[in-house]
Design a protein around this motif. Sequence first.
Motif, PDB file in Angstrom:
ATOM      1  N   HIS A 133      43.384  40.978  41.416  1.00 51.65           N
ATOM      2  CA  HIS A 133      44.472  40.012  41.640  1.00 51.65           C
ATOM      3  C   HIS A 133      45.371  39.991  40.404  1.00 51.65           C
ATOM      4  CE1 HIS A 133      42.703  38.173  45.252  1.00 51.65           C
ATOM      5  NE2 HIS A 133      41.550  38.390  44.676  1.00 51.65           N
ATOM      6  N   HIS A 136      40.738  39.349  52.050  1.00 54.80           N
ATOM      7  CA  HIS A 136      39.484  40.070  51.728  1.00 54.80           C
ATOM      8  C   HIS A 136      38.781  40.528  52.996  1.00 54.80           C
ATOM      9  CE1 HIS A 136      40.395  37.119  48.558  1.00 54.80           C
ATOM     10  NE2 HIS A 136      39.942  38.019  47.710  1.00 54.80           N
ATOM     11  N   HIS A 146      35.117  31.848  44.270  1.00 51.52           N
ATOM     12  CA  HIS A 146      36.361  32.535  44.648  1.00 51.52           C
ATOM     13  C   HIS A 146      36.449  32.622  46.163  1.00 51.52           C
ATOM     14  CE1 HIS A 146      39.744  35.141  44.772  1.00 51.52           C
ATOM     15  NE2 HIS A 146      39.084  36.244  45.008  1.00 51.52           N
ATOM     16  N   GLU A 156      35.633  43.592  45.087  1.00 53.64           N
ATOM     17  CA  GLU A 156      37.029  43.808  44.658  1.00 53.64           C
ATOM     18  C   GLU A 156      37.071  44.821  43.521  1.00 53.64           C
ATOM     19  OE1 GLU A 156      38.054  39.730  43.633  1.00 53.64           O
ATOM     20  OE2 GLU A 156      39.125  39.554  45.520  1.00 53.64           O
TER      21      GLU A 156
HETATM   22 ZN   LIG Z   1      39.940  38.019  45.707  1.00 55.70          ZN
END
Ligand SMILES: [Zn+2]
Length: 280
Positions: A62, A119, A183, A257
């Motif tokens: 991000h 996601h 998150h 990620e």
């Molecule tokens: Zn994320």
Amino acid sequence: MKKIFLFITALLMLASCGVQKAEDNGKIDVYASFYPVYDFARTIGGDDINLSAVVRSGAEPHGFEPTAADIAKISESDVFLYHGNGTDAWAEKIAETLPDSVMKVRLSDADTIAKGDAHTWLSLQNAEGELEAVCKALTEADENGENDAKYSDRLNDYTAKLDALKAEYDAANLTAVPLAAAHDAYRALCYETAMNYLPIDSVTGGEPSPAQLAEVVKSIKDKGAKYIFYDPIDGDKLAESAAREAGIETAELYAFEGDNENRDYETVMRFNLEQLKKSK
Ligand SMILES: [Zn+2]
């Protein structure tokens, strides 16, 4: 003596040219925006493609911004694979500016669950669709027809592994089990498993104030969550402070990620299943 020296120098120069040519041995050049996209391309392409990731594998994606050098390299590639839906927002922007010679493929277009979430690869069903999209892209871009069967064999093998893992998720019966996460990455996973999703950072918009944290913690306690999950790539600061307030433990859950250990998707999702089973 001088002549011999020049002759040897010339030989060395020829040899080094030869080495460079051997590295560029006709394989297609593929760029992947960040880790899950890179991993899916690695799974399908194996040693038959030249694969690079733009965001390094251990980095949190991000907020990443590519350099001019990154964009120049992607512009010279054969295929640019990116995910879409926000986590690689930079990739979405540069895809529009790349030359026509680069095949651009947005993997999230293949999703069937929680479409539009940032996601979506964390749904096994979506991952299978995204892998299929990678296979289609590599097959189209690669003029060496001998690789087509290898790409489709790898897709079939990996899809079978993910089908088996999906059956294990179903057998674990996680319906309505609370999943509290620092998150907000597990929306698609919770949609697929029917888990009761309690994200912290989306509810509070990043770093929560003490009052906001107290409100989230109350709902986490009310729903009976045993853990607050965090991905080590993000650090455990937010999870630790929420868990302390709630009087429960923190535990690791990977959003895939990025990955410091360079593991593949199936390995990480299998680890995640064991973590989620502890929540029951
Ligand atoms: Zn994320």
